[in-house]
Design a protein around this motif. Structure first.
Motif, mmCIF file in Angstrom:
data_model
loop_
_atom_site.group_PDB
_atom_site.id
_atom_site.type_symbol
_atom_site.label_atom_id
_atom_site.label_comp_id
_atom_site.label_asym_id
_atom_site.label_seq_id
_atom_site.Cartn_x
_atom_site.Cartn_y
_atom_site.Cartn_z
ATOM 1 N N GLU A 180 -4.080 -2.280 1.694
ATOM 2 C CA GLU A 180 -3.304 -2.254 0.453
ATOM 3 C C GLU A 180 -4.194 -2.555 -0.750
ATOM 4 O O GLU A 180 -4.055 -1.933 -1.817
ATOM 5 C CB GLU A 180 -2.164 -3.271 0.545
ATOM 6 C CG GLU A 180 -1.081 -2.885 1.534
ATOM 7 C CD GLU A 180 -0.051 -3.991 1.741
ATOM 8 O OE1 GLU A 180 1.070 -3.682 2.190
ATOM 9 O OE2 GLU A 180 -0.378 -5.171 1.459
ATOM 10 N N ASN A 279 6.831 -0.722 -1.570
ATOM 11 C CA ASN A 279 5.895 -0.851 -2.678
ATOM 12 C C ASN A 279 5.046 0.402 -2.837
ATOM 13 O O ASN A 279 4.828 0.885 -3.955
ATOM 14 C CB ASN A 279 5.005 -2.079 -2.462
ATOM 15 C CG ASN A 279 4.066 -2.321 -3.631
ATOM 16 O OD1 ASN A 279 2.955 -1.791 -3.669
ATOM 17 N ND2 ASN A 279 4.517 -3.130 -4.572
ATOM 18 N N SER A 282 7.163 3.380 -4.017
ATOM 19 C CA SER A 282 7.552 3.302 -5.424
ATOM 20 C C SER A 282 6.474 3.871 -6.344
ATOM 21 O O SER A 282 6.748 4.196 -7.505
ATOM 22 C CB SER A 282 7.836 1.844 -5.808
ATOM 23 O OG SER A 282 6.640 1.078 -5.819
ATOM 24 N N ARG A 283 5.266 4.022 -5.819
ATOM 25 C CA ARG A 283 4.158 4.533 -6.629
ATOM 26 C C ARG A 283 3.764 5.952 -6.265
ATOM 27 O O ARG A 283 3.108 6.632 -7.054
ATOM 28 C CB ARG A 283 2.916 3.622 -6.474
ATOM 29 C CG ARG A 283 3.192 2.156 -6.740
ATOM 30 C CD ARG A 283 1.914 1.333 -6.885
ATOM 31 N NE ARG A 283 0.910 1.581 -5.861
ATOM 32 C CZ ARG A 283 0.846 0.950 -4.702
ATOM 33 N NH1 ARG A 283 1.782 0.057 -4.376
ATOM 34 N NH2 ARG A 283 -0.134 1.206 -3.844
#
Length: 337
Positions: A180, A279, A282-283
């Motif tokens: 990440e 997460n 969402s990008r």
């Protein structure tokens, strides 16, 4: 067997005389000379031509190196790039334009800076006090008379072996956090150049895991991006356990990033967890997916900027590709509509 070669900085007055000196040092026993290009210097090391063909260690002593740094510095690099930009039928004028902008802002590499990059672009080891020191301080200026570095002609690769980590930091959690962090770094380098243009501290803060992130001189071929993206690169290792880690490659010349990961642990489940997490979703929007042999590749497009795409490849099944990179990610920002 080992050999010591001495480059005399006083003989280098411009880029052309740099190659005269390289030919004097490396090719004096050959019936031919290198062309005046970094590609030719690159080919010489790759093919072990001339005085690099000793089958052992080549120690290079570069005297008056500060003089060479100035001679092959900003002015020489700017003049060369400007001349190439005036030849759009031969060179990529848009790419060179971006390189000039980076150079003028103090972020681009000079011709002098490119030499250690080329040396590091092979499965070789560079003997210095600390191999984790960033490329830019490679020639710190504390010894203006000589720089010594050793090119070890080895067939083995530079492994991503990490220092021993605390017990509570090992395991799947760190593997996920490291991946990440590499992805965040990839995004920041391309979409937020201010995070590194005046120093990489903000960029490293985006990655997190500061104690596990180290800039290095280069990486073995298996961990590098495609050849077309190997320009003005910088390299980071993100350690994720004793025998696990990720390599992050970025460029100061073109808008790209490249991540590769491997080690003793199975990274396939970790990769799936990361790209299916809320997460990440969402990008990034999923564009397409295909399976080739033992890899699955998914193309994503950034929700923040549609010109930024990410090709995320990983092992198709758990417990596969232990002897090769298990995760390969390439991000690229398209400058054309």
């Amino acid at each position: 067997m080992s050999k010591r070669l001495i480059i005399l900085g006083k003989r280098i007055h411009d880029i052309l005389s740099f190659y005269d000196e390289i030919n004097r040092v490396f090719m004096k026993n050959e019936t031919w000379s290198l062309e005046h290009s970094l590609d030719a210097f690159n080919d010489m090391l790759y093919g072990q031509y001339g005085n690099t063909s000793v089958g052992g260690t080549v120690e290079i002593v570069w005297r008056n190196i500060e003089m060479s740094r100035d001679t092959l510095g900003f002015e020489a690099t700017h003049a060369l790039l400007s001349e190439k930009q005036r030849q759009p039928k031969i060179f990529d004028a848009d790419l060179i334009g971006r390189q000039l902008v980076y150079l003028e802002r103090g972020r681009g590499k000079t011709y002098f800076d490119s030499v250690p990059d080329i040396v590091a672009d092979y499965p070789t080891l560079i003997s210095l006090a600390d191999r984790s020191v960033p490329i830019r301080p490679l020639f710190p200026g504390k010894d203006p008379f000589a720089l010594r570095f050793v090119i070890l002609i080895l067939a083995s690769l530079i492994h991503l072996t990490a220092p021993v980590l605390a017990e509570d930091e090992e395991g799947p959690a760190l593997l996920r956090q490291a991946l990440e962090g590499a992805l965040r770094g990839c995004e920041a380098w391309i979409l937020e150049p201010a995070s590194w243009s005046d120093g990489v501290e903000p960029f490293l803060a985006v990655i997190g895991l500061t104690e596990h992130v180290r800039e290095t001189f280069g990486l073995p071929d298996a961990l590098l991006p495609p050849p077309s993206l190997r320009r003005a690169n910088r390299y980071w290792r993100i350690d994720a356990g004793q025998e696990n880690g990720y390599a992050l490659v970025v460029s100061e010349g073109i808008p790209m990033c490249h991540i590769s990961g491997g080690g003793g642990e199975d990274l396939q489940p970790v990769a799936e967890i990361v790209i299916t997490a809320a997460n990440f979703r969402s990008r990034w929007d999923k564009v397409s997916e295909e399976r080739t042999n033992d890899m699955v590749s998914t193309l994503f497009r950034s929700r923040d900027d549609k010109a930024f795409t990410l090709l995320f490849s990983r092992a198709a099944t758990p417990d596969a590709r232990r002897d090769r990179p298990q995760v390969v990610v390439t991000g690229f920002y398209s400058l054309t509509p």
